[in-house]
Scaffold this motif. Structure first.
Motif, PDB file in Angstrom:
ATOM      1  N   SER A 143      62.465 102.704  25.265  1.00 26.95           N
ATOM      2  CA  SER A 143      62.538 102.652  26.723  1.00 26.95           C
ATOM      3  C   SER A 143      61.347 101.911  27.320  1.00 26.95           C
ATOM      4  CB  SER A 143      62.557 104.072  27.285  1.00 26.95           C
ATOM      5  OG  SER A 143      61.302 104.673  27.057  1.00 26.95           O
ATOM      6  N   LYS A 144      61.519 101.509  28.570  1.00 21.65           N
ATOM      7  CA  LYS A 144      60.446 100.815  29.281  1.00 21.65           C
ATOM      8  C   LYS A 144      59.193 101.694  29.354  1.00 21.65           C
ATOM      9  CE  LYS A 144      59.221  98.830  33.642  1.00 21.65           C
ATOM     10  NZ  LYS A 144      59.426  98.943  35.089  1.00 21.65           N
ATOM     11  N   GLY A 145      59.399 102.993  29.522  1.00 19.70           N
ATOM     12  CA  GLY A 145      58.262 103.914  29.591  1.00 19.70           C
ATOM     13  C   GLY A 145      57.455 103.922  28.300  1.00 19.70           C
ATOM     14  N   VAL A 146      58.175 103.959  27.176  1.00 20.09           N
ATOM     15  CA  VAL A 146      57.499 103.965  25.869  1.00 20.09           C
ATOM     16  C   VAL A 146      56.775 102.639  25.653  1.00 20.09           C
ATOM     17  CG1 VAL A 146      57.866 104.005  23.362  1.00 20.09           C
ATOM     18  CG2 VAL A 146      59.073 105.647  24.822  1.00 20.09           C
ATOM     19  N   LEU A 147      57.484 101.527  25.923  1.00 22.57           N
ATOM     20  CA  LEU A 147      56.864 100.207  25.744  1.00 22.57           C
ATOM     21  C   LEU A 147      55.640 100.071  26.641  1.00 22.57           C
ATOM     22  CD1 LEU A 147      60.034  97.898  25.615  1.00 22.57           C
ATOM     23  CD2 LEU A 147      58.682  98.722  23.692  1.00 22.57           C
ATOM     24  N   GLY A 148      55.794 100.536  27.899  1.00 19.64           N
ATOM     25  CA  GLY A 148      54.683 100.440  28.855  1.00 19.64           C
ATOM     26  C   GLY A 148      53.466 101.200  28.369  1.00 19.64           C
ATOM     27  N   SER A 149      53.680 102.368  27.768  1.00 15.59           N
ATOM     28  CA  SER A 149      52.496 103.115  27.332  1.00 15.59           C
ATOM     29  C   SER A 149      51.852 102.462  26.107  1.00 15.59           C
ATOM     30  CB  SER A 149      52.787 104.612  27.130  1.00 15.59           C
ATOM     31  OG  SER A 149      53.606 104.788  26.029  1.00 15.59           O
ATOM     32  N   ILE A 150      52.655 101.813  25.251  1.00 17.70           N
ATOM     33  CA  ILE A 150      52.055 101.082  24.117  1.00 17.70           C
ATOM     34  C   ILE A 150      51.271  99.873  24.658  1.00 17.70           C
ATOM     35  CG2 ILE A 150      52.454  99.873  21.939  1.00 17.70           C
ATOM     36  CD1 ILE A 150      55.005 101.490  21.569  1.00 17.70           C
ATOM     37  N   VAL A 151      51.850  99.184  25.642  1.00 18.11           N
ATOM     38  CA  VAL A 151      51.153  98.034  26.251  1.00 18.11           C
ATOM     39  C   VAL A 151      49.820  98.492  26.851  1.00 18.11           C
ATOM     40  CG1 VAL A 151      51.215  96.376  28.173  1.00 18.11           C
ATOM     41  CG2 VAL A 151      53.218  96.630  26.706  1.00 18.11           C
ATOM     42  N   ASN A 152      49.852  99.614  27.581  1.00 15.31           N
ATOM     43  CA  ASN A 152      48.603 100.102  28.181  1.00 15.31           C
ATOM     44  C   ASN A 152      47.578 100.493  27.127  1.00 15.31           C
ATOM     45  OD1 ASN A 152      49.472  99.678  30.776  1.00 15.31           O
ATOM     46  ND2 ASN A 152      50.297 101.753  31.017  1.00 15.31           N
ATOM     47  N   VAL A 194      56.626  86.825  24.054  1.00 15.89           N
ATOM     48  CA  VAL A 194      55.416  87.582  24.400  1.00 15.89           C
ATOM     49  C   VAL A 194      54.740  88.070  23.114  1.00 15.89           C
ATOM     50  CG1 VAL A 194      54.544  89.682  25.514  1.00 15.89           C
ATOM     51  CG2 VAL A 194      56.283  88.302  26.670  1.00 15.89           C
ATOM     52  N   MET A 195      55.551  88.602  22.199  1.00 14.63           N
ATOM     53  CA  MET A 195      54.984  89.118  20.951  1.00 14.63           C
ATOM     54  C   MET A 195      54.348  87.996  20.118  1.00 14.63           C
ATOM     55  SD  MET A 195      55.325  92.260  21.326  1.00 14.63           S
ATOM     56  CE  MET A 195      54.237  92.434  19.927  1.00 14.63           C
ATOM     57  N   ALA A 221      40.123  85.029  29.517  1.00 16.61           N
ATOM     58  CA  ALA A 221      41.407  84.355  29.734  1.00 16.61           C
ATOM     59  C   ALA A 221      42.542  85.180  29.122  1.00 16.61           C
ATOM     60  CB  ALA A 221      41.369  82.954  29.136  1.00 16.61           C
ATOM     61  N   PHE A 222      42.287  85.721  27.932  1.00 19.08           N
ATOM     62  CA  PHE A 222      43.312  86.535  27.275  1.00 19.08           C
ATOM     63  C   PHE A 222      43.580  87.811  28.076  1.00 19.08           C
ATOM     64  CE2 PHE A 222      44.528  89.876  24.173  1.00 19.08           C
ATOM     65  CZ  PHE A 222      45.703  89.303  23.674  1.00 19.08           C
ATOM     66  N   SER A 223      42.504  88.503  28.482  1.00 23.58           N
ATOM     67  CA  SER A 223      42.662  89.750  29.245  1.00 23.58           C
ATOM     68  C   SER A 223      43.430  89.492  30.539  1.00 23.58           C
ATOM     69  CB  SER A 223      41.309  90.362  29.599  1.00 23.58           C
ATOM     70  OG  SER A 223      40.624  90.698  28.422  1.00 23.58           O
ATOM     71  N   PHE A 270      50.731  90.025  32.613  1.00 19.32           N
ATOM     72  CA  PHE A 270      52.001  90.400  31.993  1.00 19.32           C
ATOM     73  C   PHE A 270      52.306  91.879  32.247  1.00 19.32           C
ATOM     74  CE2 PHE A 270      54.101  92.680  28.606  1.00 19.32           C
ATOM     75  CZ  PHE A 270      55.372  92.134  28.723  1.00 19.32           C
ATOM     76  N   ALA A 271      51.299  92.750  32.039  1.00 26.38           N
ATOM     77  CA  ALA A 271      51.513  94.199  32.184  1.00 26.38           C
ATOM     78  C   ALA A 271      51.960  94.541  33.601  1.00 26.38           C
ATOM     79  CB  ALA A 271      50.236  94.963  31.812  1.00 26.38           C
ATOM     80  N   LYS A 272      51.367  93.887  34.597  1.00 30.64           N
ATOM     81  CA  LYS A 272      51.756  94.141  35.988  1.00 30.64           C
ATOM     82  C   LYS A 272      53.209  93.743  36.213  1.00 30.64           C
ATOM     83  CE  LYS A 272      47.347  93.725  38.323  1.00 30.64           C
ATOM     84  NZ  LYS A 272      46.488  92.580  38.009  1.00 30.64           N
TER      85      LYS A 272
END
Ligand SMILES: [Fe+2]
Length: 133
Positions: free
Chosen positions: A38-47, A104-105, A81-83, A89-91
């Motif tokens: 889910s987007k929630g799971v992916l979002g928390s891994i991204v964070n 992206v990956m 630049a990377f950050s 992307f995260a936003k």
């Protein structure tokens, strides 16, 4: 995605350990994307990844300052630049403007591999000369 092997070692144990963790996190994110988490799971891994990238960059930058590393500015520019790109992307991901994709990956894993093999390896001689192993 990206696999750890000795070609990624920068000859400093603490930095290698952090790089290994980043490799692992990128692979976890890729696996989660592939199995359709889910987007929630992916979002928390991204964070989590963004948080750990921050910790890792600060570790390297702390040593640059401590050892007066001559290529500090260029190196920090690459980190910034990377950050900025990943934060952007995260936003967009959070507001649903962008999804996770193979592109992206590939960007994340390619950037990490190239940065470690090029930019990070340049500072390992300086780190080693200052007793960091
Ligand atoms: Fe770096």
């Amino acid at each position: 995605m990206i696999q750890w092997d000795d070609s990624l070692s920068v000859n400093v144990a603490a930095i290698d350990l952090q790089h290994k963790k980043l490799v692992k996190m990128i692979n976890e994110l890729n696996d989660a994307m592939r199995v359709g988490k889910s987007k929630g799971v992916l979002g928390s891994i991204v964070n989590g990844l963004i948080g750990y990238v921050g910790v890792h960059f600060s570790t390297e930058e702390k040593y640059f300052a401590q050892f007066n590393y001559p290529e500090t500015d260029q190196h920090i520019q690459e980190h910034k630049a990377f950050s900025a790109k990943v934060d952007d992307f995260a936003k967009k991901f959070q507001i649903g403007q962008l999804g996770l994709s193979i592109d992206v990956m590939t960007f994340l894993s390619d950037w990490l591999g190239k940065h470690i093999k090029g930019t990070d390896k340049k500072c390992s001689a300086c780190f080693n000369a200052n007793g960091l192993k």
